[in-house]
Design a protein around this motif. Structure first.
Motif, short mmCIF file in Angstrom:
data_model
loop_
_atom_site.label_atom_id
_atom_site.label_comp_id
_atom_site.label_asym_id
_atom_site.label_seq_id
_atom_site.Cartn_x
_atom_site.Cartn_y
_atom_site.Cartn_z
N VAL A 188 0.86 -1.19 0.00
CA VAL A 188 0.00 0.00 0.00
C VAL A 188 0.89 1.23 0.00
O VAL A 188 1.68 1.44 0.92
CB VAL A 188 -0.93 0.02 1.23
N GLY A 189 0.75 2.05 -1.07
CA GLY A 189 1.55 3.27 -1.16
C GLY A 189 3.04 3.00 -1.10
O GLY A 189 3.79 3.77 -0.51
N GLY A 190 3.49 1.87 -1.66
CA GLY A 190 4.90 1.52 -1.67
C GLY A 190 5.36 0.77 -0.43
O GLY A 190 6.50 0.32 -0.37
N LYS A 191 4.53 0.65 0.59
CA LYS A 191 4.91 -0.07 1.80
C LYS A 191 4.39 -1.51 1.72
O LYS A 191 3.18 -1.75 1.75
CB LYS A 191 4.35 0.62 3.03
N PRO A 192 5.31 -2.50 1.63
CA PRO A 192 4.88 -3.91 1.52
C PRO A 192 4.56 -4.54 2.88
O PRO A 192 4.90 -4.01 3.92
CB PRO A 192 6.13 -4.58 0.91
N GLY A 193 3.88 -5.69 2.81
CA GLY A 193 3.65 -6.50 4.01
C GLY A 193 2.44 -6.10 4.84
O GLY A 193 2.36 -6.45 6.02
N ILE A 194 1.49 -5.41 4.25
CA ILE A 194 0.29 -5.00 4.99
C ILE A 194 -0.69 -6.17 5.04
O ILE A 194 -1.07 -6.72 4.01
CB ILE A 194 -0.38 -3.77 4.33
N ASP A 195 -1.11 -6.54 6.23
CA ASP A 195 -2.07 -7.63 6.43
C ASP A 195 -3.46 -7.12 6.05
O ASP A 195 -3.93 -6.11 6.59
CB ASP A 195 -2.04 -8.06 7.90
N PRO A 196 -4.15 -7.80 5.13
CA PRO A 196 -5.48 -7.36 4.72
C PRO A 196 -6.48 -7.26 5.87
O PRO A 196 -7.44 -6.49 5.81
CB PRO A 196 -5.92 -8.42 3.71
N SER A 197 -6.28 -8.02 6.95
CA SER A 197 -7.20 -7.96 8.07
C SER A 197 -7.08 -6.65 8.84
O SER A 197 -7.93 -6.32 9.66
CB SER A 197 -6.99 -9.15 9.01
N LYS A 198 -6.04 -5.86 8.58
CA LYS A 198 -5.83 -4.57 9.24
C LYS A 198 -6.53 -3.43 8.52
O LYS A 198 -6.48 -2.28 8.96
CB LYS A 198 -4.33 -4.25 9.34
N ILE A 199 -7.18 -3.72 7.41
CA ILE A 199 -7.86 -2.67 6.63
C ILE A 199 -9.11 -2.24 7.37
O ILE A 199 -9.94 -3.04 7.76
CB ILE A 199 -8.19 -3.17 5.21
N ALA A 200 -9.22 -0.91 7.53
CA ALA A 200 -10.38 -0.33 8.21
C ALA A 200 -11.41 0.22 7.22
O ALA A 200 -12.60 0.25 7.52
CB ALA A 200 -9.91 0.78 9.16
N GLU A 201 -10.93 0.65 6.05
CA GLU A 201 -11.84 1.29 5.08
C GLU A 201 -11.29 1.12 3.68
O GLU A 201 -10.08 1.15 3.46
CB GLU A 201 -11.94 2.78 5.42
N VAL A 202 -12.21 0.95 2.71
CA VAL A 202 -11.83 0.84 1.30
C VAL A 202 -12.66 1.84 0.52
O VAL A 202 -13.86 1.97 0.72
CB VAL A 202 -12.14 -0.59 0.76
#
Length: 148
Positions: free
Chosen positions: A132-146
């Motif tokens: 996300v925005g160039g930062k790798p390794g974001i866990d999809p379960s941490k998404i609060a809003e799309v």
């Protein structure tokens, strides 16, 4: 003669019980999270057959019932494995649907971050991770809003 047979039957029963207990203890030591896995079940069954009294063998119906139970345990294990694979595929599929969208997620520090999903990668165990925005390794379960 009856007393001797009763004594030898009791000894054989104790021997079977001891072997079964050892097999159960071994299974619980090797896999403490499961009550008994397929290997433990098979070890227990073999121990029962090995230590049974030859003059009074296990009833055929009991043997068939135990083998049916073994088959059921194997089927449940296979089903569990398949469900894990399906869940992993669904997770990856859902993550791929986020590519190009703007998401807000909670980072490791607990702060809310926002960025566009650039790509999706999966780990060796099948877990999806976002960049996300160039930062790798974001866990999809941490998404609060799309958003679009």
């Amino acid at each position: 003669m009856t007393a001797i047979n009763a004594t030898s039957t009791a000894a054989a029963t104790d021997s079977t019980h001891t072997a079964a207990t050892k097999a159960t203890n071994t299974a619980s030591l090797t896999n403490p999270k499961a009550s008994m896995d397929k290997d433990g079940f098979l070890k227990l069954f073999v121990a029962q057959l090995t230590h049974q009294d030859p003059t009074s063998p296990m009833d055929t119906n009991d043997s068939i019932a135990q083998m049916a139970s073994f088959s059921m345990v194997e089927g449940v294990n296979n089903l569990q494995s398949t469900n894990v694979q399906i869940a992993s595929a669904l997770s990856t599929s859902s993550a791929v649907g986020l590519i190009g969208r703007t998401v807000s997620y909670v980072d490791d520090k607990g702060d809310l971050q926002t960025g566009k999903v650039d790509r999706v990668s999966t780990t060796k165990d099948g877990q999806a991770h976002l960049t996300v925005g160039g930062k790798p390794g974001i866990d999809p379960s941490k998404i609060a809003e799309v958003s679009a």
